[in-house]
Design an enzyme around this catalytic site. Structure first.
Site, PDB file in Angstrom:
ATOM      1  N   ASP A   1       0.860  -1.200   0.000  1.00 14.24           N
ATOM      2  CA  ASP A   1       0.000   0.000   0.000  1.00 14.24           C
ATOM      3  C   ASP A   1       0.890   1.242   0.000  1.00 14.24           C
ATOM      4  O   ASP A   1       1.730   1.400   0.877  1.00 14.24           O
ATOM      5  CB  ASP A   1      -0.899  -0.038   1.250  1.00 14.24           C
ATOM      6  CG  ASP A   1      -1.960   1.050   1.246  1.00 14.24           C
ATOM      7  OD1 ASP A   1      -3.095   0.760   1.654  1.00 14.24           O
ATOM      8  OD2 ASP A   1      -1.660   2.194   0.854  1.00 14.24           O
TER       9      ASP A   1
ATOM     10  N   ASP B   1      -3.792   2.317  -5.191  1.00 21.39           N
ATOM     11  CA  ASP B   1      -2.445   2.242  -4.612  1.00 21.39           C
ATOM     12  C   ASP B   1      -2.231   0.996  -3.771  1.00 21.39           C
ATOM     13  O   ASP B   1      -1.308   0.964  -2.971  1.00 21.39           O
ATOM     14  CB  ASP B   1      -2.154   3.492  -3.775  1.00 21.39           C
ATOM     15  CG  ASP B   1      -2.787   3.444  -2.399  1.00 21.39           C
ATOM     16  OD1 ASP B   1      -3.857   2.812  -2.244  1.00 21.39           O
ATOM     17  OD2 ASP B   1      -2.202   4.014  -1.470  1.00 21.39           O
ATOM     18  N   GLU B   2      -3.086  -0.007  -3.914  1.00 17.47           N
ATOM     19  CA  GLU B   2      -2.842  -1.190  -3.084  1.00 17.47           C
ATOM     20  C   GLU B   2      -3.146  -2.488  -3.812  1.00 17.47           C
ATOM     21  O   GLU B   2      -3.991  -2.549  -4.688  1.00 17.47           O
ATOM     22  CB  GLU B   2      -3.614  -1.110  -1.768  1.00 17.47           C
ATOM     23  CG  GLU B   2      -5.096  -1.061  -1.911  1.00 17.47           C
ATOM     24  CD  GLU B   2      -5.788  -1.032  -0.549  1.00 17.47           C
ATOM     25  OE1 GLU B   2      -5.572  -1.954   0.258  1.00 17.47           O
ATOM     26  OE2 GLU B   2      -6.550  -0.091  -0.313  1.00 17.47           O
TER      27      GLU B   2
HETATM   28  P1  TTP Z   1      -5.157   5.054   1.098  1.00 23.32           P
HETATM   29  O1  TTP Z   1      -4.128   4.025   0.767  1.00 23.32           O
HETATM   30  O2  TTP Z   1      -6.262   4.687   2.001  1.00 23.32           O
HETATM   31  O3  TTP Z   1      -4.473   6.325   1.748  1.00 23.32           O
HETATM   32  P2  TTP Z   1      -3.090   7.009   1.453  1.00 23.32           P
HETATM   33  O4  TTP Z   1      -2.300   6.248   0.442  1.00 23.32           O
HETATM   34  O5  TTP Z   1      -3.350   8.452   1.116  1.00 23.32           O
HETATM   35  O6  TTP Z   1      -2.392   7.010   2.853  1.00 23.32           O
HETATM   36  P3  TTP Z   1      -1.791   5.770   3.649  1.00 23.32           P
HETATM   37  O7  TTP Z   1      -1.994   4.556   2.813  1.00 23.32           O
HETATM   38  O8  TTP Z   1      -0.350   6.141   3.813  1.00 23.32           O
HETATM   39  O9  TTP Z   1      -2.533   5.750   4.942  1.00 23.32           O
HETATM   40  O10 TTP Z   1      -5.789   5.622  -0.228  1.00 23.32           O
HETATM   41  C1  TTP Z   1      -5.058   5.771  -1.443  1.00 23.32           C
HETATM   42  C2  TTP Z   1      -5.527   6.987  -2.184  1.00 23.32           C
HETATM   43  O11 TTP Z   1      -6.933   6.911  -2.404  1.00 23.32           O
HETATM   44  C3  TTP Z   1      -5.307   8.282  -1.413  1.00 23.32           C
HETATM   45  O12 TTP Z   1      -4.026   8.866  -1.605  1.00 23.32           O
HETATM   46  C4  TTP Z   1      -6.408   9.147  -1.906  1.00 23.32           C
HETATM   47  C5  TTP Z   1      -7.509   8.208  -2.284  1.00 23.32           C
HETATM   48  N1  TTP Z   1      -8.553   8.263  -1.244  1.00 23.32           N
HETATM   49  C6  TTP Z   1      -9.627   9.121  -1.418  1.00 23.32           C
HETATM   50  O13 TTP Z   1      -9.725   9.783  -2.437  1.00 23.32           O
HETATM   51  N2  TTP Z   1     -10.580   9.187  -0.432  1.00 23.32           N
HETATM   52  C7  TTP Z   1     -10.491   8.465   0.728  1.00 23.32           C
HETATM   53  O14 TTP Z   1     -11.361   8.576   1.611  1.00 23.32           O
HETATM   54  C8  TTP Z   1      -9.356   7.591   0.905  1.00 23.32           C
HETATM   55  C9  TTP Z   1      -9.200   6.790   2.172  1.00 23.32           C
HETATM   56  C10 TTP Z   1      -8.433   7.532  -0.099  1.00 23.32           C
HETATM   57 MG    MG Z   2      -2.119   4.155   0.661  1.00 17.12          MG
END
Ligand code: TTP
Ligand code: MG
Length: 367
Positions: A15, A109-110
């Site tokens: 992720d 992103d995961e």
């Molecule tokens: P995540 O992997 O949940 O969040 P992140 O990568 O920003 O942070 P981390 O993993 O380090 O905790 O989500 C990936 C992308 O998806 C994030 O950069 C933006 C998007 N996203 C949204 O648009 N709305 C949301 O509510 C979430 C959780 C993510």
């Molecule tokens: Mg993320």
């Protein structure tokens, strides 16, 4: 019981850290180290991503941007650039696939990675993370475990740039004192019910009498909750990917009552959606709309056509018809259009994670 063999490390969850922000920092390196927030610009914009520096001020995803500004006025606010994020996502997954055969992408992103057959999963994952960093300038967190559930929770445990390897038993020990809501698939309502039963920790749910859980939640959910609390989860990494749907939606800066304005917005979104479908060589049979009224009533309507399409006229026509049939009785706050039942010329894509967020292709991307 003897400790679990190393071969029990079969799945990795990868992720990216603060994904959208990391991408922005790649082209604005002068912002590194500062609180940075990616959010929309209108009065109703919400935060999509906050850098870890901004998170220290309490800024987080899905928070209204106005509140984020109050919490952290010195943050740099950037508008999202979804085409760039999709492109980096595709490049990231291509790098992953160079190393690992079976990959289940569950968001932009995961992804879950099947480690079976890798000679040294840890080394392979370390190498993967450094290749992604070198080629794309973004950091990722990795969790490795015997199943998807352990891997997912492990990847979250030491973000950013985490690298956590756990057997199932280690996961039970490490997270035993955590609340049940830590587990994907145990939502806030279920967690609250568990807490009300005196089961406020994962260890307590894991040790509860099955009968008690079954009485409260029924046989399926009851047993499933316990399995999850014990970090037992049988789902395998599935690269038999299947796009379910793609959609576009828009929250208006001010609520719209005027029918012509709504139709215009719907036309514009349908056109963009069809462009995207065409660029991925995909079509779908089910056309849907989503309408959220000013009182937050949210309604979806859909119709399935005899044959798949990505023809803008057809999609727009159906969407407009559905909107006319619904005839929103109050001012409209959000409007969306969706094409579902997709299949493509490339014809395999990911299902959503059974417990997690929707697959990237199921995300309703704002326009
Ligand atoms: P995540 O992997 O949940 O969040 P992140 O990568 O920003 O942070 P981390 O993993 O380090 O905790 O989500 C990936 C992308 O998806 C994030 O950069 C933006 C998007 N996203 C949204 O648009 N709305 C949301 O509510 C979430 C959780 C993510
Ligand atoms: Mg993320």
């Amino acid at each position: 019981m003897a400790s679990e063999p190393p071969t029990s490390l079969r799945v990795a969850h990868l992720d990216a850290d603060a994904f959208y922000v990391s991408i922005e920092l790649g082209r604005r390196p002068e912002l590194r180290g500062r609180p940075v927030v990616v959010s929309g610009t209108g009065p109703r914009a919400v935060v999509t991503t906050a850098s870890y520096e901004a998170r220290r001020f309490g800024v987080g995803s899905a928070m209204p941007a106005a509140r984020a500004r109050r919490l952290c006025p010195q943050a740099v606010f950037l508008a999202p650039d979804f085409p760039a994020y999709r492109e980096v996502s595709a490049r990231m997954m291509a790098i992953v696939r160079r190393q690992v055969e079976r990959v289940e992408v569950v968001g932009l992103d995961e992804a879950y990675l099947d480690l079976d057959g890798l000679f040294s999963p840890r080394t392979a994952m370390r190498r993967l993370v450094s290749e992604i960093a070198a080629e794309l300038g973004i950091t990722c967190s990795v969790g490795i475990g015997p199943n998807k559930l352990v891997a997912k929770v492990a990847s979250d445990a030491e973000k950013p740039a985490g690298f956590v390897v756990l057997t199932r038993r280690q996961a039970c020990e490490r997270f035993g004192a955590a609340r049940p809501g830590l587990i994907p698939g145990i939502g806030p309502k279920t967690a609250a019910k568990l807490e009300a039963m005196g089961l406020g920790t994962l260890a307590s749910v894991a040790a509860a009498e099955e009968r008690v859980l079954v009485e409260r939640f029924g046989p399926n959910l009851g047993r499933d909750l316990q399995r999850r609390a014990r970090f037992e989860y049988g789902g395998s990494v599935s690269s038999a990917r299947k796009v379910v749907s793609e959609s576009r939606e828009r929250t208006f800066d001010t609520d719209i009552s005027d029918g012509a304005e709504l139709r215009e917005a719907l036309r514009a979104m349908a056109a963009r959606l069809c462009e995207s479908l065409a660029s991925h060589a995909r079509s779908g049979r089910t056309i849907g709309i989503k309408v959220r009224l000013d009182d937050w009533t949210t309604v979806t309507r859909a119709r399935t056509l005899p044959a798949p399409t990505r023809d803008p006229e057809l999609v727009t026509g159906e969407a407009l018809r559905l909107l006319a049939e619904y005839a929103p009785p109050r001012p409209v706050r959000l409007l969306g259009v969706r094409v579902a039942g997709l299949h493509g010329d490339e014809d395999e894509k990911q299902p959503g994670d059974p417990q997690g967020r929707p697959a990237a292709d199921q995300l309703a991307l704002p326009v």
